[in-house]
Write an enzyme that holds these catalytic residues in place. Structure first.
Site, PDB file in Angstrom:
ATOM      1  N   ASP A 251       0.831  -1.199   0.000  1.00 26.66           N
ATOM      2  CA  ASP A 251       0.000   0.000   0.000  1.00 26.66           C
ATOM      3  C   ASP A 251       0.871   1.256   0.000  1.00 26.66           C
ATOM      4  O   ASP A 251       2.055   1.211   0.329  1.00 26.66           O
ATOM      5  CB  ASP A 251      -0.911   0.019   1.238  1.00 26.66           C
ATOM      6  CG  ASP A 251      -2.040  -1.007   1.131  1.00 26.66           C
ATOM      7  OD1 ASP A 251      -2.340  -1.429  -0.007  1.00 26.66           O
ATOM      8  OD2 ASP A 251      -2.596  -1.370   2.177  1.00 26.66           O
ATOM      9  N   TYR A 315       6.320  -9.198   7.534  1.00 23.21           N
ATOM     10  CA  TYR A 315       5.929  -7.807   7.774  1.00 23.21           C
ATOM     11  C   TYR A 315       6.316  -7.386   9.182  1.00 23.21           C
ATOM     12  O   TYR A 315       6.418  -8.214  10.091  1.00 23.21           O
ATOM     13  CB  TYR A 315       4.399  -7.654   7.695  1.00 23.21           C
ATOM     14  CG  TYR A 315       3.809  -7.841   6.328  1.00 23.21           C
ATOM     15  CD1 TYR A 315       3.697  -6.768   5.452  1.00 23.21           C
ATOM     16  CD2 TYR A 315       3.323  -9.083   5.930  1.00 23.21           C
ATOM     17  CE1 TYR A 315       3.105  -6.939   4.203  1.00 23.21           C
ATOM     18  CE2 TYR A 315       2.744  -9.264   4.681  1.00 23.21           C
ATOM     19  CZ  TYR A 315       2.636  -8.177   3.821  1.00 23.21           C
ATOM     20  OH  TYR A 315       2.061  -8.348   2.587  1.00 23.21           O
ATOM     21  N   TYR A 387      -4.205  -9.615   3.701  1.00 23.91           N
ATOM     22  CA  TYR A 387      -4.351  -8.190   4.046  1.00 23.91           C
ATOM     23  C   TYR A 387      -4.000  -8.012   5.523  1.00 23.91           C
ATOM     24  O   TYR A 387      -4.755  -8.447   6.399  1.00 23.91           O
ATOM     25  CB  TYR A 387      -5.776  -7.720   3.791  1.00 23.91           C
ATOM     26  CG  TYR A 387      -6.208  -7.726   2.338  1.00 23.91           C
ATOM     27  CD1 TYR A 387      -5.728  -6.752   1.460  1.00 23.91           C
ATOM     28  CD2 TYR A 387      -7.101  -8.669   1.860  1.00 23.91           C
ATOM     29  CE1 TYR A 387      -6.134  -6.738   0.132  1.00 23.91           C
ATOM     30  CE2 TYR A 387      -7.512  -8.655   0.528  1.00 23.91           C
ATOM     31  CZ  TYR A 387      -7.030  -7.682  -0.329  1.00 23.91           C
ATOM     32  OH  TYR A 387      -7.440  -7.657  -1.643  1.00 23.91           O
TER      33      TYR A 387
END
Ligand code: ZN
Ligand code: ZN
Length: 434
Positions: A251, A315, A387
């Site tokens: 993003d 992440y 997500y």
């Protein structure tokens, strides 16, 4: 029977030989001439013995008419022009076409080429009519012969698989045009700041034209990874346009750290191909917001490989919780999320542009680190396509389970970084590939 065609069409030696191109190690001219001479010899013998019939005389005339005048018989037959090649192999014609091609290619720096030969409709119809199982199309022969000559003139190699430039040519009409294939460069990028998109994101209001909202830039975000990487490459290659292919994307507000995300940039119609990638790398890295590493030349098939390979990810997320979070909570989170299947309906924030589907992805491992009573850090090793923001918030029950649902406390993702895009299916939480 194989000679019958000569009665209908006065095929030259080269074209007659091409009808049997897949037989004998000989050039088409040698093969065609040998076959005609052999037949002449038979007929001449028969005539001398007085055994020749009407058909022999007819064939004799047809062979002489096709330009193979080798008989000792006193025959005056005028040579007719060949309806298949119509002189496209003649020296001065080839010379003219070579010069034309070289002139067009002058503008380009390239390494390999291919000849694409195009035939007029009536020649295609003729081939269809006279074809034998051993025939090759005149297209093949012309392309091969012209390619050899051009290779010598240019001192460059023909390449069937990945030619830099295809020289399209219709030798009958003498039309020539170039198809300049794209140049592909691959590497990995790091995005060190938040607020830039991966590819150019046009302004939603004006769709790129420029308006008050976008400050007449036509873009929603001032810059993109694509633009920062493309600029020096476009300058060096003098390409017409470019296309950016990333192995997935992050993003706008997510950084891409570690050793970066794989990408390929496709430069359309480059004038220059032999560029110094080390120099380009330095040029890009001066920007400070985006860095590239391991730039190398790639092939078209690499683009497909990039798009189809699922990359696992690691992440780092900074999580904010509206209630106090205990060490116990964090232990529970690590336990509950280990090797856990996550069901996600398309997040609300992307529903306007994506179909409402359920995705199933897996979280393999999570490590946590408490920052203060309401904040903690998570390192998440999981499947690509999960997500993460919704994994944390739960997206009003659309993602199950979530950090919020496991803790039974509302949490949101405050910051997100990609630490690693894993190259293959293995890899531990520290981002090392095993
Ligand atoms: Zn011919
Ligand atoms: Zn606008």
């Amino acid at each position: 029977m194989m000679y019958e065609i000569l009665k209908k069409y006065p095929l030259c030696d080269r074209c007659f030989g091409r009808l049997f191109a897949k037989l004998l190690h000989a050039t088409n001219i040698e093969r065609g001439r040998a076959l005609k001479i052999y037949k002449l010899l038979e007929i001449e013998k028969k005539i001398n013995k007085g055994e020749a019939d009407e058909n022999d005389y007819e064939l004799l005339k047809a062979i002489l008419r096709s330009g193979c005048n080798k008989t000792r018989l006193n025959m005056e037959i005028k040579k007719e022009s060949c309806p298949w090649c119509r002189g496209i192999f003649e020296k001065d014609k080839i010379e003219r076409l070579l010069n034309k091609a070289i002139n067009l290619l002058k503008e380009y720096d390239f390494n390999t080429f291919l000849i694409g030969t195009h035939l007029p409709e009536d020649i295609k119809e003729l081939e269809e009519e006279i074809k034998t199982e051993y025939m090759e199309s005149i297209k093949q022969e012309f392309g091969r012969e012209f390619g050899k000559l051009l290779a010598i003139r240019l001192n460059k190699q023909p390449d069937k698989e990945n030619p830099d430039i295809v020289v399209h040519i219709n030798p009958y009409t003498e039309e020539i045009y170039l198809q300049v294939n794209p140049l592909f460069i691959k590497g990995r990028y790091r995005k060190l700041v938040r607020g830039i998109s991966q590819t150019i994101w046009l302004c939603g209001k004006c769709k790129g034209k420029g308006c008050e909202i976008c400050n007449y830039t036509g873009k929603k975000y001032p810059s993109s990874v694509e633009e920062i990487i493309a600029k020096p490459i476009m300058e060096a290659t003098k390409g017409k346009d470019e296309k950016f292919h990333g192995a997935g994307r992050e993003d706008v507000d997510v950084r891409m750290l570690g050793d970066g995300r794989p990408f390929i940039i496709e430069i359309k119609e480059p004038k220059i191909r032999n560029i110094d990638l080390k120099k380009i790398e330095e040029e890009i890295n001066k920007d400070g917001r985006v860095e590239v590493l391991n730039l190398s030349f790639a092939k078209r098939k690499d683009v497909i490989a990039y798009k189809n390979t699922p990359h696992k990810k690691t992440y780092r997320a900074l999580v904010e919780c509206s209630e106090k979070v205990s060490e116990e909570d964090l232990k529970k989170l690590e336990r509950e999320l280990e090797n856990r299947i996550i069901k996600q309906r398309t997040p609300k924030r992307v529903l306007h542009r994506r179909a409402d589907l359920e995705r199933i992805r897996k979280v393999y491992k999570v490590k946590t680190n408490k920052v203060d009573d309401n904040h903690f850090e998570m390192i998440i090793y999981c499947d690509g396509g999960l997500y993460i923001k919704e994994l944390i918030s739960g997206d009003d029950g659309r993602t199950k389970p979530s950090v919020s649902s496991i803790l039974n406390k509302p949490c949101i993702c405050k910051e997100l970084d990609v630490l690693k895009v894993h190259d293959n299916e293995t890899g531990d939480i520290n981002g090392r590939n095993e």
